[in-house]
Motif scaffolding. Structure first.
Motif, PDB file in Angstrom:
ATOM      1  N   ARG A 119       0.839  -1.209   0.000  1.00 35.43           N
ATOM      2  CA  ARG A 119       0.000   0.000   0.000  1.00 35.43           C
ATOM      3  C   ARG A 119       0.873   1.258   0.000  1.00 35.43           C
ATOM      4  N   ALA A 120       1.917   1.234   0.825  1.00 33.57           N
ATOM      5  CA  ALA A 120       2.815   2.400   0.912  1.00 33.57           C
ATOM      6  C   ALA A 120       3.545   2.623  -0.410  1.00 33.57           C
ATOM      7  N   LEU A 121       4.007   1.552  -1.033  1.00 34.16           N
ATOM      8  CA  LEU A 121       4.733   1.691  -2.300  1.00 34.16           C
ATOM      9  C   LEU A 121       3.817   2.224  -3.404  1.00 34.16           C
ATOM     10  N   ILE A 122       2.572   1.760  -3.420  1.00 39.27           N
ATOM     11  CA  ILE A 122       1.633   2.259  -4.433  1.00 39.27           C
ATOM     12  C   ILE A 122       1.379   3.750  -4.193  1.00 39.27           C
ATOM     13  N   ALA A 123       1.265   4.124  -2.925  1.00 35.43           N
ATOM     14  CA  ALA A 123       1.065   5.546  -2.603  1.00 35.43           C
ATOM     15  C   ALA A 123       2.267   6.383  -3.033  1.00 35.43           C
ATOM     16  N   GLN A 124       3.450   5.779  -3.008  1.00 36.76           N
ATOM     17  CA  GLN A 124       4.655   6.493  -3.461  1.00 36.76           C
ATOM     18  C   GLN A 124       4.756   6.544  -4.984  1.00 36.76           C
ATOM     19  N   GLY A 125       3.917   5.765  -5.679  1.00 39.12           N
ATOM     20  CA  GLY A 125       3.921   5.818  -7.136  1.00 39.12           C
ATOM     21  C   GLY A 125       4.261   4.526  -7.841  1.00 39.12           C
ATOM     22  N   MET A 126       4.392   3.428  -7.104  1.00 40.11           N
ATOM     23  CA  MET A 126       4.705   2.164  -7.778  1.00 40.11           C
ATOM     24  C   MET A 126       3.510   1.701  -8.616  1.00 40.11           C
ATOM     25  N   PRO A 127       3.722   1.453  -9.920  1.00 37.22           N
ATOM     26  CA  PRO A 127       2.634   0.939 -10.752  1.00 37.22           C
ATOM     27  C   PRO A 127       2.217  -0.453 -10.289  1.00 37.22           C
ATOM     28  N   VAL A 128       0.917  -0.707 -10.310  1.00 38.81           N
ATOM     29  CA  VAL A 128       0.411  -2.005  -9.882  1.00 38.81           C
ATOM     30  C   VAL A 128      -0.732  -2.407 -10.796  1.00 38.81           C
ATOM     31  N   TRP A 129      -0.804  -3.708 -11.041  1.00 39.64           N
ATOM     32  CA  TRP A 129      -1.879  -4.244 -11.882  1.00 39.64           C
ATOM     33  C   TRP A 129      -2.463  -5.463 -11.182  1.00 39.64           C
ATOM     34  N   GLY A 130      -3.756  -5.434 -10.952  1.00 38.42           N
ATOM     35  CA  GLY A 130      -4.432  -6.581 -10.348  1.00 38.42           C
ATOM     36  C   GLY A 130      -5.322  -7.260 -11.362  1.00 38.42           C
ATOM     37  N   THR A 131      -5.160  -8.587 -11.511  1.00 42.75           N
ATOM     38  CA  THR A 131      -6.040  -9.343 -12.397  1.00 42.75           C
ATOM     39  C   THR A 131      -6.953 -10.219 -11.537  1.00 42.75           C
ATOM     40  N   CYS A 132      -8.241 -10.100 -11.760  1.00 47.66           N
ATOM     41  CA  CYS A 132      -9.257 -10.921 -11.086  1.00 47.66           C
ATOM     42  C   CYS A 132      -9.148 -10.789  -9.558  1.00 47.66           C
ATOM     43  N   ALA A 133      -8.665 -11.810  -8.841  1.00 50.22           N
ATOM     44  CA  ALA A 133      -8.500 -11.640  -7.393  1.00 50.22           C
ATOM     45  C   ALA A 133      -7.659 -10.398  -7.092  1.00 50.22           C
ATOM     46  N   GLY A 134      -6.729 -10.077  -7.974  1.00 47.56           N
ATOM     47  CA  GLY A 134      -5.866  -8.912  -7.787  1.00 47.56           C
ATOM     48  C   GLY A 134      -6.638  -7.605  -7.762  1.00 47.56           C
ATOM     49  N   VAL A 135      -7.659  -7.496  -8.612  1.00 48.49           N
ATOM     50  CA  VAL A 135      -8.439  -6.244  -8.624  1.00 48.49           C
ATOM     51  C   VAL A 135      -9.299  -6.163  -7.357  1.00 48.49           C
ATOM     52  N   ILE A 136      -9.691  -7.316  -6.844  1.00 46.98           N
ATOM     53  CA  ILE A 136     -10.437  -7.345  -5.568  1.00 46.98           C
ATOM     54  C   ILE A 136      -9.556  -6.756  -4.464  1.00 46.98           C
ATOM     55  N   LEU A 137      -8.292  -7.163  -4.451  1.00 46.56           N
ATOM     56  CA  LEU A 137      -7.387  -6.711  -3.386  1.00 46.56           C
ATOM     57  C   LEU A 137      -7.009  -5.235  -3.527  1.00 46.56           C
ATOM     58  N   LEU A 138      -7.104  -4.702  -4.737  1.00 48.48           N
ATOM     59  CA  LEU A 138      -6.788  -3.281  -4.936  1.00 48.48           C
ATOM     60  C   LEU A 138      -7.965  -2.362  -4.586  1.00 48.48           C
ATOM     61  N   ALA A 139      -9.181  -2.888  -4.686  1.00 47.87           N
ATOM     62  CA  ALA A 139     -10.378  -2.054  -4.614  1.00 47.87           C
ATOM     63  C   ALA A 139     -10.526  -1.335  -3.281  1.00 47.87           C
ATOM     64  N   ARG A 140     -11.141  -0.159  -3.365  1.00 45.33           N
ATOM     65  CA  ARG A 140     -11.436   0.588  -2.137  1.00 45.33           C
ATOM     66  C   ARG A 140     -12.462  -0.168  -1.291  1.00 45.33           C
ATOM     67  N   SER A 141     -13.462  -0.771  -1.940  1.00 49.72           N
ATOM     68  CA  SER A 141     -14.422  -1.557  -1.163  1.00 49.72           C
ATOM     69  C   SER A 141     -14.872  -2.782  -1.949  1.00 49.72           C
ATOM     70  N   VAL A 142     -15.175  -3.831  -1.186  1.00 52.63           N
ATOM     71  CA  VAL A 142     -15.528  -5.137  -1.750  1.00 52.63           C
ATOM     72  C   VAL A 142     -16.625  -5.716  -0.871  1.00 52.63           C
ATOM     73  N   ASP A 143     -17.575  -6.404  -1.498  1.00 55.43           N
ATOM     74  CA  ASP A 143     -18.574  -7.048  -0.633  1.00 55.43           C
ATOM     75  C   ASP A 143     -18.031  -8.390  -0.142  1.00 55.43           C
ATOM     76  N   ARG A 144     -18.491  -8.828   0.994  1.00 56.18           N
ATOM     77  CA  ARG A 144     -18.176 -10.137   1.565  1.00 56.18           C
ATOM     78  C   ARG A 144     -16.672 -10.451   1.610  1.00 56.18           C
ATOM     79  N   LEU A 145     -15.936  -9.593   2.294  1.00 57.07           N
ATOM     80  CA  LEU A 145     -14.520  -9.881   2.503  1.00 57.07           C
ATOM     81  C   LEU A 145     -14.232  -9.464   3.946  1.00 57.07           C
ATOM     82  N   ASP A 146     -13.599 -10.350   4.720  1.00 63.75           N
ATOM     83  CA  ASP A 146     -13.490 -10.067   6.150  1.00 63.75           C
ATOM     84  C   ASP A 146     -12.118  -9.524   6.568  1.00 63.75           C
ATOM     85  N   PHE A 147     -11.418  -8.914   5.622  1.00 64.21           N
ATOM     86  CA  PHE A 147     -10.162  -8.237   5.977  1.00 64.21           C
ATOM     87  C   PHE A 147     -10.026  -7.020   5.071  1.00 64.21           C
ATOM     88  N   PRO A 148      -9.243  -6.036   5.474  1.00 61.23           N
ATOM     89  CA  PRO A 148      -9.125  -4.830   4.646  1.00 61.23           C
ATOM     90  C   PRO A 148      -8.320  -5.085   3.371  1.00 61.23           C
TER      91      PRO A 148
END
Ligand code: GLN
Length: 208
Positions: free
Chosen positions: A64-93
């Motif tokens: 999270r800190a590296l992305i805030a500093q400008g590191m490019p990141v790409w999430g595919t499928c589960a990856g986009v879930i982990l990048l999202a600001r909010s997700v339904d039915r997930l019990d961790f941030p």
């Protein structure tokens, strides 16, 4: 050097495409593996497994800190879930860096997995002449959908019914499908161009 979060899922597939494109791929399993990265891919897989283990290893905060500093990141499928600001039915941030809401397993059991050709005009920026305008064969496997998109987020691709399945917010890219599972390398090349433009390198001291 581009990292691939290597907890579970399509790790080998992403590394294979990166190496095929002549890019050094670094599997990321522990904090020290983040040092020196120019970008990071979070693969498809099971978001609950990847997320829980990443939290346990202290990787979520660092990424999270590296992305805030400008590191490019790409999430595919589960990856986009982990990048999202909010997700339904997930019990961790989640990482919470991509201003979208994502609905997991959104297609239901009947259409659990499918493939479809999608127009992705943004890819024309990196496409070779013969690839230009050609649709992307998108592979969806128990895929999420992006059902709310923030104002600062660009939509790169939609299903024919208007469902958003690929987005970009500056140096953050998200796809609900799996470009690593086909021979078409355009999405990887698009991400690598972002990495090149961003010219970010993760400092070793930030990650240990
Ligand atoms: N259904 C998975 C999840 O919710 C994502 C599917 C995938 O990455 N293939 O984590």
């Amino acid at each position: 050097m581009v990292g691939v979060l290597a907890i579970q899922g399509d790790v080998a597939e992403h590394c294979h495409v990166l190496r095929r494109l002549g890019v050094e791929a670094q599997e990321v399993r522990q904090p020290g593996d983040l040092a020196g990265l120019n970008g990071l891919i979070i693969p498809g897989g099971e978001s609950t497994t990847i997320g829980r283990v990443a939290h346990r290893y202290g990787l979520m905060e660092l990424i999270r800190a590296l992305i805030a500093q400008g590191m490019p990141v790409w999430g595919t499928c589960a990856g986009v879930i982990l990048l999202a600001r909010s997700v339904d039915r997930l019990d961790f941030p989640t990482l919470g860096v991509l201003d979208v809401h994502v609905r997991r397993n959104a297609f239901g059991r009947q259409v659990d997995s499918f493939e479809i050709d999608l127009a992705v005009p943004a890819l024309d920026a990196i496409a070779a002449a013969e690839e230009r305008g050609r649709p992307v064969r998108a592979v969806f496997i128990r895929a999420p959908i992006i059902d709310r998109v923030g104002e600062n987020v660009d939509i790169l691709a939609k299903l024919p019914d208007g469902t958003v399945v690929a987005v970009q917010q500056g140096h953050i890219l998200g796809t609900a499908f799996h470009p690593a599972l086909t021979d078409d390398t355009r999405f990887h090349r698009y991400f690598l161009r972002l990495v090149e433009e961003q010219a970010f390198t993760a400092a070793p001291e930030a990650t240990v």
